[in-house]
Scaffold this motif. Structure first.
Motif, PDB file in Angstrom:
ATOM      1  N   THR A   1       0.674  -1.148   0.135  1.00 50.17           N
ATOM      2  CA  THR A   1      -0.009  -0.103   0.003  1.00 50.17           C
ATOM      3  C   THR A   1       1.065   1.262   0.118  1.00 50.17           C
ATOM      4  O   THR A   1       0.589   2.191  -0.754  1.00 50.17           O
ATOM      5  CB  THR A   1      -1.001   0.004   1.044  1.00 50.17           C
ATOM      6  N   PHE A   2       2.056   1.189   0.702  1.00 53.47           N
ATOM      7  CA  PHE A   2       2.895   2.317   0.844  1.00 53.47           C
ATOM      8  C   PHE A   2       3.432   2.719  -0.293  1.00 53.47           C
ATOM      9  O   PHE A   2       3.676   3.806  -0.811  1.00 53.47           O
ATOM     10  CB  PHE A   2       3.803   2.203   1.965  1.00 53.47           C
ATOM     11  N   GLU A   3       3.726   1.670  -1.039  1.00 44.68           N
ATOM     12  CA  GLU A   3       4.480   1.964  -2.440  1.00 44.68           C
ATOM     13  C   GLU A   3       3.535   2.489  -3.513  1.00 44.68           C
ATOM     14  O   GLU A   3       3.668   3.380  -4.240  1.00 44.68           O
ATOM     15  CB  GLU A   3       5.121   0.439  -2.979  1.00 44.68           C
ATOM     16  N   ALA A   4       2.124   1.814  -3.159  1.00 45.23           N
ATOM     17  CA  ALA A   4       1.065   2.429  -4.238  1.00 45.23           C
ATOM     18  C   ALA A   4       0.782   3.843  -4.226  1.00 45.23           C
ATOM     19  O   ALA A   4       0.527   4.488  -4.911  1.00 45.23           O
ATOM     20  CB  ALA A   4      -0.141   1.526  -4.017  1.00 45.23           C
ATOM     21  N   LEU A   5       0.852   4.082  -2.706  1.00 41.82           N
ATOM     22  CA  LEU A   5       0.504   5.610  -2.522  1.00 41.82           C
ATOM     23  C   LEU A   5       1.639   6.337  -2.895  1.00 41.82           C
ATOM     24  O   LEU A   5       1.333   7.593  -3.316  1.00 41.82           O
ATOM     25  CB  LEU A   5       0.362   5.573  -0.856  1.00 41.82           C
ATOM     26  N   LEU A   6       2.784   6.022  -3.043  1.00 43.71           N
ATOM     27  CA  LEU A   6       3.902   6.919  -3.441  1.00 43.71           C
ATOM     28  C   LEU A   6       3.448   7.038  -4.921  1.00 43.71           C
ATOM     29  O   LEU A   6       3.867   8.192  -5.454  1.00 43.71           O
ATOM     30  CB  LEU A   6       5.200   6.192  -3.200  1.00 43.71           C
ATOM     31  N   ASP A   7       3.213   6.107  -5.539  1.00 51.42           N
ATOM     32  CA  ASP A   7       2.913   6.171  -7.120  1.00 51.42           C
ATOM     33  C   ASP A   7       1.549   7.048  -7.352  1.00 51.42           C
ATOM     34  O   ASP A   7       1.543   7.621  -8.632  1.00 51.42           O
ATOM     35  CB  ASP A   7       2.509   4.488  -7.743  1.00 51.42           C
ATOM     36  N   MET A   8       0.854   7.260  -6.363  1.00 48.53           N
ATOM     37  CA  MET A   8      -0.414   8.076  -6.548  1.00 48.53           C
ATOM     38  C   MET A   8      -0.134   9.390  -6.209  1.00 48.53           C
ATOM     39  O   MET A   8      -1.031  10.293  -6.368  1.00 48.53           O
ATOM     40  CB  MET A   8      -1.582   7.656  -5.848  1.00 48.53           C
ATOM     41  N   TRP A   9       0.996   9.759  -5.841  1.00 47.77           N
ATOM     42  CA  TRP A   9       1.466  11.177  -5.529  1.00 47.77           C
ATOM     43  C   TRP A   9       1.888  11.913  -6.467  1.00 47.77           C
ATOM     44  O   TRP A   9       3.050  12.148  -6.660  1.00 47.77           O
ATOM     45  CB  TRP A   9       2.431  11.050  -4.439  1.00 47.77           C
ATOM     46  N   PHE A  10       1.047  12.776  -7.418  1.00 49.03           N
ATOM     47  CA  PHE A  10       1.491  13.428  -8.571  1.00 49.03           C
ATOM     48  C   PHE A  10       0.227  14.588  -8.788  1.00 49.03           C
ATOM     49  O   PHE A  10      -0.757  14.352  -8.259  1.00 49.03           O
ATOM     50  CB  PHE A  10       1.370  12.376  -9.711  1.00 49.03           C
ATOM     51  N   PHE A  11       0.957  15.513  -9.517  1.00 49.50           N
ATOM     52  CA  PHE A  11      -0.046  16.527  -9.639  1.00 49.50           C
ATOM     53  C   PHE A  11       0.072  17.242 -11.089  1.00 49.50           C
ATOM     54  O   PHE A  11       0.991  16.976 -11.734  1.00 49.50           O
ATOM     55  CB  PHE A  11       0.640  17.756  -8.811  1.00 49.50           C
ATOM     56  N   PRO A  12      -0.773  18.337 -11.450  1.00 50.70           N
ATOM     57  CA  PRO A  12      -0.893  18.742 -12.931  1.00 50.70           C
ATOM     58  C   PRO A  12       0.553  19.356 -13.120  1.00 50.70           C
ATOM     59  O   PRO A  12       1.213  19.991 -12.365  1.00 50.70           O
ATOM     60  CB  PRO A  12      -1.800  19.662 -12.865  1.00 50.70           C
ATOM     61  N   ASP A  13       1.199  19.318 -14.386  1.00 52.99           N
ATOM     62  CA  ASP A  13       2.320  19.819 -14.668  1.00 52.99           C
ATOM     63  C   ASP A  13       2.316  21.485 -14.817  1.00 52.99           C
ATOM     64  O   ASP A  13       3.217  22.229 -14.486  1.00 52.99           O
ATOM     65  CB  ASP A  13       2.848  19.452 -16.209  1.00 52.99           C
TER      66      ASP A  13
END
Length: 340
Positions: A219-231
């Protein structure tokens, strides 16, 4: 606009939130006419609502056909496959639109509230009742998603530090009670370790152990992959009206990320500020009756959940927040009028 359809759906969600608040007003008014403005009685009412959900969770466990019927008739895509994963074990027990997020978090908050009554009640029958209730809520959490363990975990971690600086006889008794609860939970869970029902719970313990070792897994690895924002800075500030939750090519469960893509950081900041300001009566009343430890656990749980899946919409967690807020606003208003 590419996000027009998603934005239109979010407008509908806001209307549902308004309807949820209006329903909360009706419930609070009915409760007031029957019991008056008694905050602890209202909390006990919330706990009993949680027990109704636990009934359906238990029904789903002991009557698999009912669970299968609920999953088959759900409008959520891929819910059945997610709920019966060979790798992650069985999940999704009860009646909810958010088995992996809002339902377990609601039950987790209920477990925190019932745990408080377990501690403060002096009558043995009352203690046994709230011990059973707390345990039942935690079982509901474990069967659905681990995020619901956050409230009670924060409380159990924080309480010993409180006792260190308040070494009284009663505090020592409370420590003994808490240790007894933990031992009882451990003994109860140990009989189910090989069950498909606890696959995700046991995997979660391994993930926490790996995280403490400096490696993000599961889950922690998945949450890191989900941490993104518009360019684009403009898209970041004002949003794109896009839904990034679900089966998108680039999706996220994180409430902050979803809010920024849909509304923009400026809107998220304004909504957060309004909610924090509006929460003053609730926080004030919660501190008065539950103290700093439970208030800290309650507030921190909401912030932690925001980084897992909470968004401004009508769901079990936000509806609980709104109905408590409505009650406390009228409760404090009544108190101030009585003083005058």
């Amino acid at each position: 606009m590419s996000g027009s359809e998603d934005a239109l759906y979010e407008s509908y969600v806001i209307l549902i939130v308004i309807m949820a608040i209006l329903c909360g007003l009706v419930i609070v008014d009915i409760f007031r006419k029957i019991y008056g403005f008694n905050f602890l009685k209202f909390i006990e009412f919330i706990i009993r609502v949680g027990l109704i959900q636990f009934f359906f969770v238990a029904l789903s466990v002991f009557y698999p056909e009912f669970r299968e019927w609920v999953l088959n008739t759900s409008r959520q895509e891929d819910l059945e496959s997610i709920s019966n994963s060979e790798f992650n074990g069985l999940r999704s027990f009860g009646l909810s639109l958010g088995y992996t997020s809002t339902l377990p978090m609601f039950m987790g908050v209920c477990s925190l509230l019932s745990f408080y009554f377990f501690i403060v009640k002096e009558n043995i029958k009352s203690k046994l009742f709230y011990f059973f209730v707390t345990f039942s809520f935690l079982i509901s959490v474990v069967l659905n998603a681990r995020i619901g363990l956050v409230p009670i975990s924060i409380c159990l971690i924080t309480l010993p530090f409180f006792f260190v600086f308040n070494l009284r006889k009663k505090a020592k008794t409370l420590v003994f009670l808490i240790l007894s609860v933990l031992v009882s939970f451990s003994l109860s869970f140990s009989t189910l370790l090989t069950s498909d029902y606890l696959t995700r719970f046991m995997a979660g313990l391994d993930e926490i152990d790996s995280l403490l070792g400096g490696k993000a897994t599961g889950t922690f690895e998945a949450l890191l992959d989900m941490w993104f924002f518009p360019d684009s800075k403009t898209d970041f500030i004002f949003g794109q009206g896009l839904k990034v939750f679900g089966s998108n090519s680039k999706g996220s469960d994180i409430g902050l990320v979803r809010g920024i893509y849909m509304y923009g950081f400026l809107n998220v900041l304004i909504v957060t500020a309004v909610l924090l300001y509006s929460s003053t009566p609730l926080l004030k009343t919660f501190k008065k009756y539950f103290g700093y430890i439970f208030l800290f656990s309650f507030v921190l749980s909401f912030f932690a959940f925001y980084f897992k899946g909470l968004v401004f919409s009508s769901n079990e967690v936000m509806n609980l927040f709104f109905i408590l807020l409505v009650f406390c606003i009228f409760y404090n208003k009544t108190l101030s009028r009585d003083v005058i």
